[in-house]
Design a protein around this motif. Sequence first.
Motif, PDB file in Angstrom:
ATOM      1  N   ARG A 232     -12.375 -10.265  -4.465  1.00  0.00           N
ATOM      2  CA  ARG A 232     -11.322  -9.575  -3.712  1.00  0.00           C
ATOM      3  C   ARG A 232     -11.225 -10.131  -2.289  1.00  0.00           C
ATOM      4  N   ARG A 233     -12.371 -10.294  -1.653  1.00  0.00           N
ATOM      5  CA  ARG A 233     -12.358 -10.769  -0.261  1.00  0.00           C
ATOM      6  C   ARG A 233     -11.870 -12.208  -0.163  1.00  0.00           C
ATOM      7  N   VAL A 234     -12.330 -13.055  -1.091  1.00  0.00           N
ATOM      8  CA  VAL A 234     -11.930 -14.465  -1.022  1.00  0.00           C
ATOM      9  C   VAL A 234     -10.440 -14.586  -1.308  1.00  0.00           C
ATOM     10  N   LEU A 235      -9.951 -13.835  -2.293  1.00  0.00           N
ATOM     11  CA  LEU A 235      -8.525 -13.891  -2.616  1.00  0.00           C
ATOM     12  C   LEU A 235      -7.698 -13.453  -1.408  1.00  0.00           C
ATOM     13  N   ARG A 236      -8.121 -12.364  -0.777  1.00  0.00           N
ATOM     14  CA  ARG A 236      -7.361 -11.871   0.372  1.00  0.00           C
ATOM     15  C   ARG A 236      -7.343 -12.917   1.489  1.00  0.00           C
ATOM     16  N   ALA A 237      -8.494 -13.511   1.763  1.00  0.00           N
ATOM     17  CA  ALA A 237      -8.573 -14.498   2.849  1.00  0.00           C
ATOM     18  C   ALA A 237      -7.687 -15.708   2.545  1.00  0.00           C
ATOM     19  N   VAL A 238      -7.711 -16.159   1.305  1.00  0.00           N
ATOM     20  CA  VAL A 238      -6.905 -17.326   0.931  1.00  0.00           C
ATOM     21  C   VAL A 238      -5.416 -16.996   1.040  1.00  0.00           C
ATOM     22  N   LEU A 239      -5.036 -15.806   0.574  1.00  0.00           N
ATOM     23  CA  LEU A 239      -3.619 -15.439   0.623  1.00  0.00           C
ATOM     24  C   LEU A 239      -3.138 -15.255   2.061  1.00  0.00           C
ATOM     25  N   GLU A 240      -4.002 -14.694   2.913  1.00  0.00           N
ATOM     26  CA  GLU A 240      -3.619 -14.561   4.330  1.00  0.00           C
ATOM     27  C   GLU A 240      -3.314 -15.932   4.915  1.00  0.00           C
ATOM     28  N   GLU A 241      -4.200 -16.894   4.609  1.00  0.00           N
ATOM     29  CA  GLU A 241      -4.015 -18.235   5.161  1.00  0.00           C
ATOM     30  C   GLU A 241      -2.778 -18.908   4.547  1.00  0.00           C
ATOM     31  N   ALA A 242      -2.609 -18.731   3.247  1.00  0.00           N
ATOM     32  CA  ALA A 242      -1.522 -19.443   2.556  1.00  0.00           C
ATOM     33  C   ALA A 242      -0.143 -18.905   2.928  1.00  0.00           C
ATOM     34  N   THR A 243      -0.072 -17.655   3.341  1.00  0.00           N
ATOM     35  CA  THR A 243       1.240 -17.058   3.619  1.00  0.00           C
ATOM     36  C   THR A 243       1.510 -16.938   5.117  1.00  0.00           C
TER      37      THR A 243
ATOM     38  N   GLU B  75       7.415 -10.839  -2.746  1.00  0.00           N
ATOM     39  CA  GLU B  75       6.927  -9.876  -1.752  1.00  0.00           C
ATOM     40  C   GLU B  75       6.788 -10.512  -0.375  1.00  0.00           C
ATOM     41  N   LYS B  76       6.812  -9.639   0.633  1.00  0.00           N
ATOM     42  CA  LYS B  76       6.406 -10.049   1.973  1.00  0.00           C
ATOM     43  C   LYS B  76       4.886  -9.941   2.024  1.00  0.00           C
ATOM     44  N   PRO B  77       4.215 -10.931   2.616  1.00  0.00           N
ATOM     45  CA  PRO B  77       2.761 -10.858   2.645  1.00  0.00           C
ATOM     46  C   PRO B  77       2.265  -9.616   3.384  1.00  0.00           C
ATOM     47  N   SER B  78       1.314  -8.919   2.787  1.00  0.00           N
ATOM     48  CA  SER B  78       0.699  -7.760   3.447  1.00  0.00           C
ATOM     49  C   SER B  78      -0.633  -7.478   2.780  1.00  0.00           C
ATOM     50  N   ALA B  79      -1.476  -6.766   3.478  1.00  0.00           N
ATOM     51  CA  ALA B  79      -2.783  -6.409   2.926  1.00  0.00           C
ATOM     52  C   ALA B  79      -2.607  -5.631   1.626  1.00  0.00           C
ATOM     53  N   ALA B  80      -1.590  -4.771   1.581  1.00  0.00           N
ATOM     54  CA  ALA B  80      -1.376  -3.951   0.378  1.00  0.00           C
ATOM     55  C   ALA B  80      -1.024  -4.835  -0.824  1.00  0.00           C
ATOM     56  N   VAL B  81      -0.193  -5.858  -0.581  1.00  0.00           N
ATOM     57  CA  VAL B  81       0.199  -6.765  -1.672  1.00  0.00           C
ATOM     58  C   VAL B  81      -1.011  -7.571  -2.147  1.00  0.00           C
ATOM     59  N   PHE B  82      -1.794  -8.054  -1.188  1.00  0.00           N
ATOM     60  CA  PHE B  82      -2.968  -8.850  -1.568  1.00  0.00           C
ATOM     61  C   PHE B  82      -3.965  -7.999  -2.353  1.00  0.00           C
ATOM     62  N   ASP B  83      -4.127  -6.753  -1.936  1.00  0.00           N
ATOM     63  CA  ASP B  83      -5.026  -5.858  -2.658  1.00  0.00           C
ATOM     64  C   ASP B  83      -4.512  -5.579  -4.064  1.00  0.00           C
ATOM     65  N   ALA B  84      -3.197  -5.442  -4.169  1.00  0.00           N
ATOM     66  CA  ALA B  84      -2.622  -5.211  -5.495  1.00  0.00           C
ATOM     67  C   ALA B  84      -2.878  -6.415  -6.400  1.00  0.00           C
TER      68      ALA B  84
ATOM     69  N   PHE C 258     -21.714  -8.377  -7.834  1.00  0.00           N
ATOM     70  CA  PHE C 258     -21.288  -8.835  -6.504  1.00  0.00           C
ATOM     71  C   PHE C 258     -19.990  -9.638  -6.558  1.00  0.00           C
ATOM     72  N   LYS C 259     -19.667 -10.180  -7.719  1.00  0.00           N
ATOM     73  CA  LYS C 259     -18.467 -11.018  -7.787  1.00  0.00           C
ATOM     74  C   LYS C 259     -17.179 -10.200  -7.662  1.00  0.00           C
ATOM     75  N   VAL C 260     -17.248  -8.913  -7.985  1.00  0.00           N
ATOM     76  CA  VAL C 260     -16.031  -8.093  -7.930  1.00  0.00           C
ATOM     77  C   VAL C 260     -15.549  -7.967  -6.481  1.00  0.00           C
ATOM     78  N   PRO C 261     -16.389  -7.459  -5.563  1.00  0.00           N
ATOM     79  CA  PRO C 261     -15.914  -7.414  -4.166  1.00  0.00           C
ATOM     80  C   PRO C 261     -15.736  -8.802  -3.549  1.00  0.00           C
ATOM     81  N   LEU C 262     -16.565  -9.756  -3.966  1.00  0.00           N
ATOM     82  CA  LEU C 262     -16.445 -11.100  -3.383  1.00  0.00           C
ATOM     83  C   LEU C 262     -15.114 -11.740  -3.761  1.00  0.00           C
TER      84      LEU C 262
ATOM     85  N   ASP D 245      -6.451  -6.143  -7.456  1.00  0.00           N
ATOM     86  CA  ASP D 245      -6.596  -5.090  -8.475  1.00  0.00           C
ATOM     87  C   ASP D 245      -6.183  -5.629  -9.843  1.00  0.00           C
ATOM     88  N   THR D 246      -5.084  -6.359  -9.858  1.00  0.00           N
ATOM     89  CA  THR D 246      -4.581  -6.907 -11.117  1.00  0.00           C
ATOM     90  C   THR D 246      -5.570  -7.921 -11.695  1.00  0.00           C
ATOM     91  N   LEU D 247      -6.046  -8.814 -10.823  1.00  0.00           N
ATOM     92  CA  LEU D 247      -7.012  -9.821 -11.279  1.00  0.00           C
ATOM     93  C   LEU D 247      -8.232  -9.173 -11.919  1.00  0.00           C
TER      94      LEU D 247
END
Lengths: 324, 169
Positions: free
Chosen positions: A312-323, A280-289, A306-310, A292-294
């Motif tokens: 999600r946020r940490v994964l998104r932030a890490v993926l934004e940085e990594a890609t 995939e090309k990095p995007s918010a939609a891909v990171f959210d997907a 609290f760990k459910v939204p947390l 969701d899968t996780l």
Amino acid sequence: MRPFDYVRAEDPVSASRAAAQANARFIGGGTNLLDLMKLEVMAPETLVDVSRLDFGGIAEDGDGLRIGATVTNSDVAADARVRRTWPVLSRALLSGASGQLRNKATTGGNLLQRTRCPYFYDTDTACNKRRPGSGCAAMGGETRNHAILGTSDQCIALYPGDMAVALRALDATIDVQRSEGAAERFSMQDFYRLPGETPDIETVLAPGDLITAVHLPAPKGDRQIYRKVRDRASYAFALVSVAAVVRMEGGRIAHAAIGFGGLGTVPWRDPDVDAVLVGEKPSAAVFDAAADTLLRGAVPEEGTQFKVPLARRVLRAVLEEATA
Amino acid sequence: MNLSFTVNRRARTLDIDPRVSLLDALRDHLHLTGSKKGCDHGQCGACTVLVNGRRINSCLSLAVMHEGDEIVTVEGLSDGAPSPLQAAFVKHDGFQCGFCTPGQLCSATGMLDEIAEGWPSHASADLDGPYELTQAELSERMSGNLCRCSCYPGINAAIRETAGTGDAT
Ligand SMILES: Cc1cc2nc3c(=O)[nH]c(=O)nc-3n(C[C@H](O)[C@H](O)[C@H](O)COP(=O)(O)OP(=O)(O)OC[C@H]3O[C@@H](n4cnc5c(N)ncnc54)[C@H](O)[C@@H]3O)c2cc1C
Ligand code: FES
Ligand code: FES
């Protein structure tokens, strides 16, 4: 602490033999085992000290690296090769415990560190991991540092460590010398056991089975990140942590291996999460997907909602940085 | 069990139960009561000593695991006159009740060697090194030593002055 016999191992084979006896244990750094023995959560009758066995230190192995089981967490984190080529491992180690503890803790002992569930530590309460069949006081009790993935109706205890989370993302393998003498290599996936009906059984190891080394293959991604969120800035276990090993090609994600801490009963990795990302090309939609899968099978308690939204946020932030 | 090791440059021999922690061996068997027992579970750093030059929590180690090792406790950090680090703690009021101080001193001594060897920390922006002892690096590298009196400003000033990275005050 209950009385025990102390044996200083001379070589791996005699160490395994000594530790295969009833109620015997290896001791590496002792930073987890002695803590638990003081509280009589664990009460081995024989301790086999393997901390001075030389498993070859840290050595190049083809295009990978072999880390002997008794190398300290500090020495692994500071190794120039690890820092250059497997930085996510240095980062994970450096985010754990304290300088003093990392100087004592060994690679083998770190892999086998036990849960920090307060009911596992409190011998007056029910705990299926500590006393099989006694029940689980954590369910419906005070939860915060508990798992939401890989739990069973017997146990929600979290695997608390950082190092193993990075090792999962790096596709590391673990070398074991079985007590009968045969050498075996396990993937991280196969090494750890989900609690299921037997939360007291945490890994594939039988009594006397000795971890001799961890093997790091050449990394499949050059973008490596370890991010850990905790209640204080240092010297605290993860609420959520994410280890990412990513490679980009032509603007698309060519490789993604994501390990998770603070979420699972074992160091977590979900191949479906990696699969959502690859190609995939990095995007918010891909990171959210991916999130969701996780989290599709997450079973939080009141205290771990609290760990459910947390996560999600940490994964998104890490993926934004990594890609990026 | 018999145990021979060196404590503060002096050879010592003990006949000791394997259950005895290194901390209890130092305090109760060798009467070196400088090292303190805050938590006995690796959570406070009051028991920090140097083993073969590296700082560890002596409460989470068995004495019998230290055959042949060279141990240095707060009593051995200097010969007579206070070391520069100890003098800086006095100058900067790096303590109130003093309970954490022996651990702080041993830990800081080990930590300064680690930074001189170029070890990275969680606070390091990159893993290449070498590192300067900024406040962020110091806080992270000393996070294994808690001070219930919260004398961190004085502790930090003393360590940074000793490392040559503090404001000279
Ligand atoms: C206050 C505190 C904070 C901490 N914070 C963190 C943190 O933030 N993140 C984190 O990841 N960890 C943290 N830890 C845990 C720490 O990482 C572990 O205690 C340490 O890694 C265990 O290593 P060890 O060598 O001391 O293990 P030991 O205590 O010696 O052994 C642990 C287990 O491994 C077995 N074992 C040891 N070596 C071998 C071998 N070669 N083969 C087979 N079995 C073996 C032992 O029998 C025992 O069951 C913390 C610990 C403390 C006390
Ligand atoms: S007494 Fe050892 S860390 Fe607290
Ligand atoms: S001076 Fe009192 S605990 Fe630090």
